[in-house]
Design an enzyme around this catalytic site. Structure first.
Site, PDB file in Angstrom:
ATOM      1  N   MET A 157      41.298  38.066  37.177  1.00 42.60           N
ATOM      2  CA  MET A 157      42.649  37.706  37.594  1.00 42.60           C
ATOM      3  C   MET A 157      43.106  38.531  38.791  1.00 42.60           C
ATOM      4  SD  MET A 157      44.871  39.303  34.454  1.00 42.60           S
ATOM      5  CE  MET A 157      44.786  41.032  33.980  1.00 42.60           C
ATOM      6  N   CYS A 170      40.855  44.876  43.052  1.00 40.74           N
ATOM      7  CA  CYS A 170      41.437  43.734  43.772  1.00 40.74           C
ATOM      8  C   CYS A 170      40.684  43.450  45.062  1.00 40.74           C
ATOM      9  CB  CYS A 170      42.914  43.992  44.074  1.00 40.74           C
ATOM     10  SG  CYS A 170      43.999  43.947  42.624  1.00 40.74           S
TER      11      CYS A 170
END
Length: 303
Positions: A157, A170
């Site tokens: 995610m 990320c």
């Protein structure tokens, strides 16, 4: 969301099809190797610790099956990736039919605010998560093309949205998403599907980032931070942020089944989704908000 794979029809027959999976020492990869083997696939299970007696590799070899082939694989090593690709070519039932699926699952994680995260950490995480994915894909893509099969890349995610203290994750996961999109466009004429699986918080289930690991890393992060950074942030702020990471590790899903179901569908379905989102509902909603609404709205809601 998490149960999308349960209703996917129709499926390809598994007989005679082979799958290569990276990161099979533990977690998602280990469970996936056993599950796809049970479904009838020939599984090439890449394990980092095969040659050093890792428990995961030993357990997979302990199945004593001609359809379970455990391979030594450090995705950061050009030599080991090349050797693994050659092993696959030599051990396919029918090399002319190629390799049905590649699942790039190997990954590592890190935490820490940007000023506490070293360049070495950024490089280490991306070397596995991003460059490992690219390296293995390039080595095995000719065999996948021959089979008109599919490439399944595990991101997460955090490949779709930013999150404080997880910039190293990320950075690598966003890059895997971009690489996958480019590859999907290139592979369309070859009838090869490229799929991304984006698990939510499965830290507790997969042991990706444990509380013990957080505690050890926190001591190192504070000790290695420049004196000015320590002074500006303060130890109390730092400890609050570490506590939030520990809470994240202790929460989330405790069963890897939703992820295994999603990947299995990506491998087996005649018409797989481009992206699978096995995650808790609140994370799925947050991801939609952060990727579809103006940043001012998502910042107001979540930061």
């Amino acid at each position: 969301m998490r149960d999308c794979a349960i209703v996917r029809l129709p499926k390809f027959f598994t007989q005679g099809k082979a799958v290569f999976i990276t990161g099979c020492d533990s977690g998602f990869g280990f469970a996936l190797a056993k599950y796809l083997h049970k479904l009838g696939f020939t599984v090439f299970a890449g394990c980092l610790l095969k040659e050093s007696g890792g428990d995961g590799a030993a357990a997979l070899e302990g199945l004593h099956s001609d359809r379970m082939k455990v391979v030594q694989l450090d995705v950061c090593s050009e030599e080991q990736v090349t050797r693994a690709a050659e092993f696959v070519r030599e051990n396919l039932e029918d090399p002319e039919r190629g390799l049905w699926a590649l699942v790039n699952n190997a990954g590592v994680s890190a935490f820490g605010e940007v000023e506490f995260t070293s360049m070495e950490t950024y490089k280490r995480v991306s070397e596995v998560n991003l460059w490992g994915t690219v390296r293995v894909t390039k080595a095995l893509l000719p065999l996948v093309r021959r089979a008109e099969g599919r490439v399944v890349n595990m991101a997460g995610m955090f490949g779709r949205m930013g999150h404080g203290q997880r910039s190293a994750d990320c950075v690598s996961q966003h890059a895997v998403e971009g690489f996958s999109d480019c590859l999907r466009h290139e592979m369309k004429p070859w009838r090869v599907a490229v799929i991304v699986v984006e698990p939510g918080n499965f830290s507790a289930a997969a042991g990706i980032l444990t509380r013990d690991a957080v505690a050890a890393a926190a001591d190192r992060l504070w000790a290695e931070a420049p004196a000015g950074v320590q002074e500006d942030y303060g130890k109390a702020h730092f400890e609050r942020r570490v506590a939030s990471v520990r809470a994240h590790c202790g929460g989330g899903e405790r069963d890897v089944a939703p992820v295994i179901s999603a990947v299995a569908d990506a491998v087996r379905s005649r018409h797989p989704f481009t992206r699978y989102n096995p995650m808790e509902t609140h994370w799925w909603i947050r991801m939609q908000v952060m990727t579809h609404l103006p940043a001012a709205v998502s910042d107001w809601l979540y930061f």
